[in-house]
Design a protein around this motif. Structure first.
Motif, PDB file in Angstrom:
ATOM      1  N   ASN A   1       0.822  -1.213   0.000  1.00  0.00           N
ATOM      2  CA  ASN A   1       0.000   0.000   0.000  1.00  0.00           C
ATOM      3  C   ASN A   1       0.854   1.260   0.000  1.00  0.00           C
ATOM      4  N   ASN A   2       2.136   1.138   0.274  1.00  0.00           N
ATOM      5  CA  ASN A   2       3.016   2.300   0.368  1.00  0.00           C
ATOM      6  C   ASN A   2       3.483   2.800  -0.993  1.00  0.00           C
ATOM      7  N   VAL A   3       3.216   2.047  -2.055  1.00  0.00           N
ATOM      8  CA  VAL A   3       3.566   2.462  -3.416  1.00  0.00           C
ATOM      9  C   VAL A   3       2.312   2.339  -4.269  1.00  0.00           C
ATOM     10  N   ARG A   4       1.850   3.454  -4.832  1.00  0.00           N
ATOM     11  CA  ARG A   4       0.565   3.417  -5.524  1.00  0.00           C
ATOM     12  C   ARG A   4       0.580   4.303  -6.774  1.00  0.00           C
ATOM     13  N   TYR A   5       0.390   3.673  -7.941  1.00  0.00           N
ATOM     14  CA  TYR A   5       0.225   4.401  -9.197  1.00  0.00           C
ATOM     15  C   TYR A   5      -1.268   4.506  -9.491  1.00  0.00           C
TER      16      TYR A   5
ATOM     17  N   SER B   1      11.358   3.664   5.200  1.00  0.00           N
ATOM     18  CA  SER B   1      12.808   3.599   5.436  1.00  0.00           C
ATOM     19  C   SER B   1      13.507   3.557   4.088  1.00  0.00           C
ATOM     20  N   ASP B   2      14.811   3.871   4.106  1.00  0.00           N
ATOM     21  CA  ASP B   2      15.593   3.779   2.877  1.00  0.00           C
ATOM     22  C   ASP B   2      15.610   2.343   2.355  1.00  0.00           C
ATOM     23  N   GLU B   3      15.626   1.377   3.300  1.00  0.00           N
ATOM     24  CA  GLU B   3      15.671  -0.040   2.907  1.00  0.00           C
ATOM     25  C   GLU B   3      14.407  -0.434   2.153  1.00  0.00           C
ATOM     26  N   GLU B   4      13.241  -0.005   2.689  1.00  0.00           N
ATOM     27  CA  GLU B   4      11.991  -0.343   1.993  1.00  0.00           C
ATOM     28  C   GLU B   4      11.917   0.362   0.644  1.00  0.00           C
ATOM     29  N   ALA B   5      12.341   1.627   0.606  1.00  0.00           N
ATOM     30  CA  ALA B   5      12.323   2.366  -0.659  1.00  0.00           C
ATOM     31  C   ALA B   5      13.206   1.676  -1.699  1.00  0.00           C
ATOM     32  N   ALA B   6      14.376   1.219  -1.276  1.00  0.00           N
ATOM     33  CA  ALA B   6      15.294   0.533  -2.198  1.00  0.00           C
ATOM     34  C   ALA B   6      14.660  -0.727  -2.761  1.00  0.00           C
ATOM     35  N   ALA B   7      13.850  -1.390  -1.938  1.00  0.00           N
ATOM     36  CA  ALA B   7      13.243  -2.652  -2.356  1.00  0.00           C
ATOM     37  C   ALA B   7      11.974  -2.468  -3.184  1.00  0.00           C
ATOM     38  N   LEU B   8      11.202  -1.408  -2.902  1.00  0.00           N
ATOM     39  CA  LEU B   8       9.851  -1.327  -3.451  1.00  0.00           C
ATOM     40  C   LEU B   8       9.575  -0.130  -4.351  1.00  0.00           C
ATOM     41  N   TRP B   9      10.303   0.979  -4.197  1.00  0.00           N
ATOM     42  CA  TRP B   9      10.021   2.141  -5.036  1.00  0.00           C
ATOM     43  C   TRP B   9      10.527   1.890  -6.462  1.00  0.00           C
ATOM     44  N   PRO B  10       9.822   2.381  -7.486  1.00  0.00           N
ATOM     45  CA  PRO B  10      10.269   2.168  -8.876  1.00  0.00           C
ATOM     46  C   PRO B  10      11.662   2.756  -9.107  1.00  0.00           C
TER      47      PRO B  10
ATOM     48  N   LEU C   1      14.161  10.142  -3.230  1.00  0.00           N
ATOM     49  CA  LEU C   1      14.766  10.078  -1.889  1.00  0.00           C
ATOM     50  C   LEU C   1      15.688  11.267  -1.632  1.00  0.00           C
ATOM     51  N   GLU C   2      16.444  11.645  -2.651  1.00  0.00           N
ATOM     52  CA  GLU C   2      17.369  12.772  -2.491  1.00  0.00           C
ATOM     53  C   GLU C   2      16.609  14.077  -2.249  1.00  0.00           C
ATOM     54  N   PHE C   3      15.502  14.268  -2.955  1.00  0.00           N
ATOM     55  CA  PHE C   3      14.675  15.453  -2.746  1.00  0.00           C
ATOM     56  C   PHE C   3      14.106  15.452  -1.324  1.00  0.00           C
ATOM     57  N   MET C   4      13.632  14.303  -0.868  1.00  0.00           N
ATOM     58  CA  MET C   4      13.092  14.209   0.494  1.00  0.00           C
ATOM     59  C   MET C   4      14.154  14.516   1.539  1.00  0.00           C
ATOM     60  N   ARG C   5      15.336  13.922   1.375  1.00  0.00           N
ATOM     61  CA  ARG C   5      16.423  14.139   2.351  1.00  0.00           C
ATOM     62  C   ARG C   5      16.801  15.611   2.415  1.00  0.00           C
ATOM     63  N   ASN C   6      16.936  16.230   1.254  1.00  0.00           N
ATOM     64  CA  ASN C   6      17.335  17.640   1.207  1.00  0.00           C
ATOM     65  C   ASN C   6      16.260  18.562   1.746  1.00  0.00           C
TER      66      ASN C   6
ATOM     67  N   MET D   1       6.037  15.803  12.070  1.00  0.00           N
ATOM     68  CA  MET D   1       6.617  15.262  10.839  1.00  0.00           C
ATOM     69  C   MET D   1       7.012  13.801  11.016  1.00  0.00           C
ATOM     70  N   GLY D   2       6.110  13.045  11.656  1.00  0.00           N
ATOM     71  CA  GLY D   2       6.393  11.637  11.945  1.00  0.00           C
ATOM     72  C   GLY D   2       6.310  10.734  10.733  1.00  0.00           C
ATOM     73  N   SER D   3       5.634  11.189   9.677  1.00  0.00           N
ATOM     74  CA  SER D   3       5.580  10.398   8.447  1.00  0.00           C
ATOM     75  C   SER D   3       5.636  11.334   7.243  1.00  0.00           C
ATOM     76  N   LYS D   4       6.084  10.780   6.124  1.00  0.00           N
ATOM     77  CA  LYS D   4       6.213  11.586   4.902  1.00  0.00           C
ATOM     78  C   LYS D   4       5.739  10.780   3.702  1.00  0.00           C
ATOM     79  N   ARG D   5       5.181  11.491   2.764  1.00  0.00           N
ATOM     80  CA  ARG D   5       4.758  10.891   1.502  1.00  0.00           C
ATOM     81  C   ARG D   5       5.203  11.818   0.377  1.00  0.00           C
ATOM     82  N   ILE D   6       5.757  11.238  -0.666  1.00  0.00           N
ATOM     83  CA  ILE D   6       6.110  12.048  -1.838  1.00  0.00           C
ATOM     84  C   ILE D   6       5.280  11.550  -3.019  1.00  0.00           C
TER      85      ILE D   6
END
Length: 353
Positions: free
Chosen positions: A124-128, A152-161, A169-174, A201-206
């Motif tokens: 559910n964390n990745v939705r087109y 987390s960065d780990e989940e993003a690495a595994a699941l984000w396109p 991720l870089e935009f979010m970090r900056n 700011m306990g959660s973020k969505r881009i």
């Protein structure tokens, strides 16, 4: 080029994952009836103010003129609910990279993008998707999107396109330091001494949004009128324009012109509730464009789904009566997403009757 049965556009756009980008690219000469908005939902020249604009705040003065810049941020949050920031220290390279990555994702074949649809995504964390809530809408919105909830960065690495993962991720970090600075100023304006980052700011969505060129743009919308459910939203626009903000205490709309390198900031419902209505989450919408494709990249800074939000105790210390009740944030968000865009009606869910 895909063939399309015009009698079943929803299947082509939603179920097969072609989105409105697919519709735009088959060269439609006329807007399909599914996208024609009621007259009251369209923007016309009669409802637009041409000689006004949201504040533009220079963040380069933050250290030297901290108090002055903080006051401008708080004033904009009270009077407009929207402002643009310049000289915010996020490099143009980072901003351009995430815009390029957005185009790269949407240029993929429908079958690739559709792997991330509600029906096909492994999380559910990745939705087109397309429009906002197609099953609940009487008229669809002219927009495709990819929504990425950050765990987390780990989940993003595994699941984000992979087409845009690193750039998003870089935009979010900056953006993190900018978010903290803005929230520090806004909390100071409420006499809050200790900032609870977990709640604010306990959660973020881009999201990455794609608004393709549209036949009859005057008959539809890119996004319908709504306010965000976030604490704050940080938006990167491209140079096309089309974002409109409702002016406080009026029925008129003000265009937010793109400024190279700037970010648009707006107050979300969560912060309106926590400030007991002092800071305003304002209705906004996006017009469709007949000549150009447009993209935007918002970061939604939110409470955690498990957080209870309500007016902050410091805001009520003066004896001010609470306007809003304590609500579970995930309940508030579910209420927002189960219906079509409807202006500011969502915030009534949290009002004390």
């Amino acid at each position: 080029m895909p063939t399309i049965d015009l009698s079943n556009i929803t299947d082509f756009v939603v179920n097969e994952g072609h989105g409105v980008k697919g519709l735009s690219e088959i060269g439609l000469q006329k807007l399909p009836k599914q996208y024609i908005q009621p007259i009251e939902e369209r923007i016309t020249t009669n409802t637009v103010i041409l000689d006004d604009q949201i504040p533009i705040i220079d963040m380069s003065n933050w250290v030297i003129h901290n108090k002055f810049v903080s006051e401008k941020i708080c004033n904009a949050a009270e009077k407009w609910g929207f402002f643009q920031i310049i000289n915010h220290d996020i490099s143009l390279e980072v901003l351009e990279s995430v815009k390029n990555a957005t185009y790269r994702f949407f240029k993929q074949p429908a079958v690739e993008k559709n792997k991330h649809s509600k029906e096909n995504s492994s999380t559910n964390n990745v939705r087109y998707g397309t429009s906002f809530t197609p099953k609940a809408e009487k008229a669809l919105e002219w927009k495709d999107y990819l929504s990425l909830f950050y765990v987390s960065d780990e989940e993003a690495a595994a699941l984000w396109p992979c087409a845009l993962r690193d750039e998003a991720l870089e935009f979010m970090r900056n953006s993190e330091i900018v978010m903290k600075k803005l929230l520090e100023a806004l909390m100071k304006g409420l006499n809050v001494k200790e900032i609870n980052e977990s709640v604010l700011m306990g959660s973020k969505r881009i999201n990455v949004n794609y608004y393709p060129k549209c036949p009859n743009p005057e008959l539809t919308v890119g996004v319908g009128r709504h306010s965000d459910v976030s604490t704050l939203t940080i938006l990167l626009q491209d140079n096309i324009g089309g974002l409109y903000v409702k002016k406080l205490d009026s029925d008129m709309w003000v265009h937010v012109p793109p400024i190279h390198g700037a970010l648009v900031i707006n107050i979300g419902d969560a912060l309106q509730i926590m400030s007991n209505g002092r800071y305003k989450s304002i209705e906004h919408r996006v017009m469709a464009n007949g000549n150009n494709n447009r993209i935007s990249v918002p970061i939604f800074v939110n409470p955690k789904p498990s957080d209870i939000i309500g007016p902050l105790k410091e805001v009520l210390e003066s004896g001010e009566e609470p306007i809003y009740k304590q609500v579970l944030y995930s309940d508030y968000v579910k209420h927002f997403f189960r219906k079509a865009h409807d202006g500011k009606d969502t915030v009534d869910f949290a009002k004390i009757n």
